[in-house]
Design a protein around this motif. Structure first.
Motif, short mmCIF file in Angstrom:
data_model
loop_
_atom_site.label_atom_id
_atom_site.label_comp_id
_atom_site.label_asym_id
_atom_site.label_seq_id
_atom_site.Cartn_x
_atom_site.Cartn_y
_atom_site.Cartn_z
N LEU A 67 0.84 -1.20 0.00
CA LEU A 67 0.00 0.00 0.00
C LEU A 67 0.88 1.24 0.00
O LEU A 67 1.65 1.47 0.93
CB LEU A 67 -0.92 0.01 1.22
N SER A 68 0.76 2.03 -1.04
CA SER A 68 1.55 3.26 -1.12
C SER A 68 0.92 4.35 -0.25
O SER A 68 -0.25 4.26 0.12
CB SER A 68 1.62 3.75 -2.57
N PHE A 69 1.71 5.36 0.05
CA PHE A 69 1.19 6.47 0.84
C PHE A 69 0.04 7.14 0.09
O PHE A 69 -0.95 7.55 0.70
CB PHE A 69 2.28 7.48 1.17
N ALA A 70 0.15 7.27 -1.23
CA ALA A 70 -0.92 7.90 -2.02
C ALA A 70 -2.23 7.11 -1.90
O ALA A 70 -3.30 7.70 -1.78
CB ALA A 70 -0.49 8.00 -3.48
N GLN A 71 -2.14 5.79 -1.91
CA GLN A 71 -3.34 4.96 -1.74
C GLN A 71 -3.93 5.12 -0.34
O GLN A 71 -5.14 5.23 -0.18
CB GLN A 71 -3.01 3.49 -2.00
N LEU A 72 -3.07 5.14 0.66
CA LEU A 72 -3.53 5.32 2.04
C LEU A 72 -4.20 6.68 2.19
O LEU A 72 -5.26 6.80 2.81
CB LEU A 72 -2.36 5.19 3.01
N LYS A 73 -3.61 7.71 1.61
CA LYS A 73 -4.19 9.05 1.68
C LYS A 73 -5.56 9.07 1.00
O LYS A 73 -6.50 9.69 1.51
CB LYS A 73 -3.25 10.05 1.02
N HIS A 74 -5.69 8.38 -0.12
CA HIS A 74 -6.98 8.32 -0.82
C HIS A 74 -8.03 7.64 0.06
O HIS A 74 -9.17 8.11 0.17
CB HIS A 74 -6.83 7.57 -2.15
N ILE A 75 -7.66 6.54 0.68
CA ILE A 75 -8.61 5.79 1.52
C ILE A 75 -9.01 6.61 2.75
O ILE A 75 -10.19 6.67 3.11
CB ILE A 75 -8.02 4.42 1.92
N THR A 76 -8.06 7.26 3.40
CA THR A 76 -8.41 8.08 4.56
C THR A 76 -9.28 9.26 4.13
O THR A 76 -10.21 9.64 4.85
CB THR A 76 -7.17 8.57 5.33
N GLY A 77 -9.03 9.82 2.97
CA GLY A 77 -9.88 10.90 2.45
C GLY A 77 -11.30 10.42 2.20
O GLY A 77 -12.27 11.12 2.49
N LEU A 78 -11.42 9.20 1.65
CA LEU A 78 -12.73 8.61 1.41
C LEU A 78 -13.48 8.45 2.73
O LEU A 78 -14.67 8.78 2.82
CB LEU A 78 -12.55 7.26 0.73
N LEU A 79 -12.80 7.97 3.76
CA LEU A 79 -13.44 7.81 5.07
C LEU A 79 -13.85 9.15 5.64
O LEU A 79 -14.95 9.30 6.18
CB LEU A 79 -12.50 7.08 6.03
N GLN A 80 -13.00 10.15 5.51
CA GLN A 80 -13.31 11.46 6.05
C GLN A 80 -14.51 12.10 5.34
O GLN A 80 -15.31 12.78 5.98
CB GLN A 80 -12.09 12.38 5.98
N LYS A 81 -14.67 11.85 4.05
CA LYS A 81 -15.83 12.37 3.32
C LYS A 81 -17.13 11.79 3.85
O LYS A 81 -18.19 12.39 3.70
CB LYS A 81 -15.72 12.05 1.83
N GLN A 82 -17.05 10.62 4.47
CA GLN A 82 -18.24 9.98 5.03
C GLN A 82 -18.36 10.23 6.53
O GLN A 82 -19.12 9.55 7.22
CB GLN A 82 -18.23 8.49 4.70
N GLY A 83 -17.61 11.19 7.05
CA GLY A 83 -17.72 11.58 8.45
C GLY A 83 -16.92 10.72 9.40
O GLY A 83 -17.11 10.79 10.61
#
Length: 96
Positions: A67-83
């Motif tokens: 898992l690259s940092f860019a992928q991790l950042k994308h996933i955490t951003g996705l979670l944050q968009k959902q509160g």
């Protein structure tokens, strides 16, 4: 839930497969702009959990060296968009 690492389209075959056969399935839920099944999974799990337990579920991300940092950042951003602003992060140098 082990099936939460499967594409929606392959769930019927995965559920019908033996434990040994399940190891041969591709792992990973699409989360790109054109096919964002991961957001759908997260939204559905939040809804089901809140209906059952009347509070927000706890989320965890399990990551290995693939898992690259860019992928991790994308996933955490996705979670944050959902509160979801609190989650566990479990990392391992070995591949799962």
């Amino acid at each position: 839930m082990p099936f939460l690492d499967q594409r929606v389209e392959q769930l019927p075959a995965w559920l019908a497969a033996s434990p040994a056969q399940r190891l041969t399935f591709t792992v990973g839920i699409p989360h790109g702009a054109s096919d964002d099944q991961l957001s759908t999974y997260v939204a559905a799990s939040i809804s089901a959990y809140q209906a059952e337990f009347n509070h927000m579920p706890l989320f965890g991300i399990r990551a290995d060296r693939r898992l690259s940092f860019a992928q991790l950042k994308h996933i955490t951003g996705l979670l944050q968009k959902q509160g979801i602003n609190r989650f566990s992060l479990l990392t391992d140098a070995q591949s799962y």
